[in-house]
Design a protein around this motif. Structure first.
Motif, mmCIF file in Angstrom:
data_model
loop_
_atom_site.group_PDB
_atom_site.id
_atom_site.type_symbol
_atom_site.label_atom_id
_atom_site.label_comp_id
_atom_site.label_asym_id
_atom_site.label_seq_id
_atom_site.Cartn_x
_atom_site.Cartn_y
_atom_site.Cartn_z
ATOM 1 N N LYS A 137 0.804 -1.226 0.000
ATOM 2 C CA LYS A 137 0.000 0.000 0.000
ATOM 3 C C LYS A 137 0.838 1.278 0.000
ATOM 4 O O LYS A 137 0.369 2.335 -0.438
ATOM 5 N N ASP A 138 2.062 1.239 0.480
ATOM 6 C CA ASP A 138 2.912 2.423 0.479
ATOM 7 C C ASP A 138 3.875 2.449 -0.701
ATOM 8 O O ASP A 138 4.793 3.278 -0.754
ATOM 9 N N GLU A 139 3.668 1.538 -1.622
ATOM 10 C CA GLU A 139 4.540 1.409 -2.793
ATOM 11 C C GLU A 139 3.767 1.744 -4.066
ATOM 12 O O GLU A 139 2.540 1.906 -4.050
ATOM 13 N N THR A 176 -0.884 2.556 -9.751
ATOM 14 C CA THR A 176 -1.042 2.806 -8.316
ATOM 15 C C THR A 176 -2.342 3.534 -8.000
ATOM 16 O O THR A 176 -3.069 3.169 -7.062
ATOM 17 N N THR A 230 5.896 -4.412 -7.329
ATOM 18 C CA THR A 230 5.900 -3.219 -6.489
ATOM 19 C C THR A 230 7.260 -2.540 -6.547
ATOM 20 O O THR A 230 8.298 -3.198 -6.716
ATOM 21 N N SER A 233 8.420 5.029 -4.671
ATOM 22 C CA SER A 233 7.892 6.158 -5.442
ATOM 23 C C SER A 233 8.857 6.618 -6.525
ATOM 24 O O SER A 233 8.441 6.971 -7.632
#
Length: 642
Positions: A137-139, A176, A230, A233
């Motif tokens: 989720k943070d990738e 994303t 994945t 950012s």
């Protein structure tokens, strides 16, 4: 004992045989729950030994060997499929709907392995679903396609996420913003593949909607691996890396954020031992040295592992130290590998399969062809107007097979009738010519880091080549700017106006390699460039129906093969005779290499070292090994001044 084709197909349909698949956390992504007609292999005109080994999770390996990440999911498998009526169908995507049929991805829609096996698949919908782990989720979530022929419009969860044009090239979509983490995600792809229909003039190689003799059944749809992975950012989008005979490594680490330069660290390893580490910045070229490297050659294809770190992103790759160049040797312009004249000898390798067409049934099958060539003593393969999955080039790197890489030809050898009744050749208009140049750049940029590739070919036999404006000069210069480390064969066979590094002759069946004679459909030898036999041989031999592409139109065209020999013994005798002629030209004239037609039969063209199903080898192995070695010995004698 060999199972017959009908039994193989019956086993497939009833058991759903599958190969093990390497997936994220060892779990295959959940496919759409469908009511579609169930997938089963269709009866192709001919099978191979691998047809029954494909299963429903094909090509499980990570597909991009020079830029690998650890967190990924392979999306190959059984998808949904629906034919569409026109290009306007893309305006009304069938979100959340059962598409009615099941299809195997990757595959060509026209192939038996696809489960569809239908012609004129001009417009198509493909659908599946995949779960994005909550841990991502943070990738960033990157969706990759190895190749889709020809135009692909990608939708994720009801939103258009990307578009790509070009049937032979990898592309990626950052999904994303469309992804649902920890949930199923709907993936829908609209494909338009005109091949040689209407006024379309696009890179198609030997594909045609009307197969005939040397032009074959087309490949439409998603024909190479689809995967999702994945990345942070700011991530590595591509890695250009070459290494020469002196140990100098040239690299560029391209990042997703092109507005800045990020710190990068490149480490080169040999059998787990670090031999060099260098720190630099992304989005600009840099160089560093590896001392006393072991060089890559066909005899000793040494490869070094490479790790690249950029911020939180880490990818693995590899390279080989070698230098491709040209220079005069005893007064003759020669191709050089690591500073020495190398006589390049290989086959015309078209990469067609009776069960999968453009898509080999398995990686094992694809590599089998290369292993056969290597065992016979060939040191090169000409990848003929097709681009393979990147694992093909990895295999060539590992086996020690140099690659002559063709750009897939524009629509070849066709005419159209104007309103006034005049017939004219089908040639690219200015917009289509610009698109050809763009896709040529894609070819070079995507493959230029593979050590085995030695030569780029721009045009084959004038197919789609404008002969009044000589575009090969500008295209050759563009290729050399993108990749100054290799040679360029601007015009293989016909319409040679002096561009590029090669004076390349095509002639069947006899060679005319760097000789003072030539046929009128080729060009005279130009001693300012490398004398090369781009195609010759092509001697054919008919076989029994169980090894033929069982299509009546193809069978009717068998006698159009350049020469037909009555038996395998006669075929080997004729091959020996022609190879001896080539050897004589190496001794006496300026021949620096040759391409024998061809690795396997294809549809109605029966002149392969093997039949189309790969079940029969025509070659007398000792004879061929001896004749090929004689070519190398003749070249060595010339370079020693004999």
């Amino acid at each position: 004992m060999r199972l017959d084709q009908s039994l193989v197909l019956g086993l497939l349909a009833t058991t759903g045989l599958a190969l093990p698949s390497r997936r994220d956390n060892g779990v295959a992504p959940k496919q759409l729950q469908v009511r579609s007609s169930k997938y089963a292999v269709k009866q192709p005109p001919l099978t191979t030994e691998w047809t029954g080994k494909v299963g429903t999770h094909p090509w499980p390996d990570y597909p991009r060997p020079q830029l690998q990440r650890s967190q990924w999911q392979n999306l190959n498998g059984v998808w949904q499929y629906q034919n569409a009526s026109s290009v306007d169908a893309v305006k009304s995507p069938p979100f959340g709907k059962d598409l009615g049929r099941e299809v195997l991805v990757p595959s060509c829609l026209e192939s038996g392995l696809s489960g569809i096996q239908e012609q004129n698949s001009l417009y198509s919908w493909f659908a599946t679903s995949f779960k994005v782990p909550s841990s991502w989720k943070d990738e960033h979530v990157l969706l990759h396609f190895g190749a889709v022929d020809y135009e692909a419009t990608v939708f994720v969860n009801g939103k258009q996420a990307g578009f790509h044009r070009g049937g032979y090239f990898r592309f990626s979509v950052d999904v994303t913003e469309f992804a649902k983490f920890g949930e199923e995600n709907e993936l829908l792809v609209f494909v338009h593949d005109p091949t040689d229909g209407g006024d379309h003039v696009i890179p198609i190689g030997k594909q045609t909607l009307n197969p005939n003799h040397i032009f074959y059944t087309p490949c439409s749809g998603i024909w190479q691996t689809v995967w999702v992975e994945t990345a942070p950012s700011d991530y590595i989008t591509s890695l250009d890396i070459t290494a020469d005979m002196h140990g100098e490594v040239n690299a560029t680490v391209h990042s997703s954020d092109t507005s800045k330069s990020s710190d990068v660290e490149v480490t080169v390893q040999d059998n787990g031992k670090e031999v060099a580490t260098h720190k630099s910045s992304s989005n600009k070229p840099f160089q560093f040295k590896v001392h006393s490297p072991k060089l890559w050659t066909p005899e000793s294809p040494k490869l070094y592992n490479v790790t690249v770190k950029m911020g939180d992103d880490k990818v693995t790759s590899y390279t080989g130290f070698r230098t491709i160049s040209k220079d005069k040797v005893d007064g003759v312009v020669r191709p050089l590998l690591n500073g020495k004249f190398i006589f390049m000898f290989g086959t015309l390798d078209q990469g067609y399969w009776p069960d999968g067409l453009y898509t080999a049934p398995t990686r094992e099958a694809m590599v089998y062809d290369l292993e056969v060539l290597k065992k016979l003593g060939f040191n090169m393969v000409r990848k003929h107007i097709k681009v393979e999955p990147e694992l093909f080039y990895r295999a060539c790197d590992e086996l020690g097979l140099l690659v002559i890489q063709d750009m897939p030809s524009l629509r070849p050898l066709q005419t159209k009738t104007l309103d006034n009744g005049t017939q004219v050749d089908v040639m690219p208009n200015p917009k289509q010519q610009v698109e050809f140049g763009r896709q040529l750049e894609l070819l070079v940029n995507q493959l230029k880091s593979f050590p085995s590739i030695a030569i780029w070919v721009v045009y084959n036999e004038g197919w789609g080549q404008l002969t009044n404006t000589y575009p090969e000069f500008g295209l050759t210069e563009r290729v050399k700017q993108l990749d100054p480390t290799r040679l360029v064969d601007s015009t293989s066979g016909w319409h040679d106006h002096g561009a590029g590094d090669f004076s390349n002759n095509h002639h069947y069946a006899n060679a005319q390699c760097g000789t003072p004679w030539y046929s009128t459909d080729s060009s005279p030898y130009d001693d300012s460039r490398i004398g090369f036999q781009g195609e010759f041989g092509g001697v054919g031999h008919n076989v029994s129906i169980e090894h033929l592409w069982n299509d009546q139109a193809a069978i009717n065209s068998i006698n159009e093969t350049y020469e037909m020999d009555a038996s395998i013994d006669v075929w080997n005798y004729r091959s020996h005779f022609l190879l001896n002629e080539l050897e004589d030209q190496v001794h006496k004239y300026a021949c620096s290499g040759g391409v024998w037609t061809q690795t396997t039969d294809v549809e109605g063209e029966l002149n392969g070292l093997m039949t189309y199903d790969r079940r029969v080898k025509r070659v007398d192995e000792k004879q061929w090994k001896d004749d090929i070695q004689a070519l190398y010995s003749a070249a060595a004698a010339r370079s020693n001044g004999s």
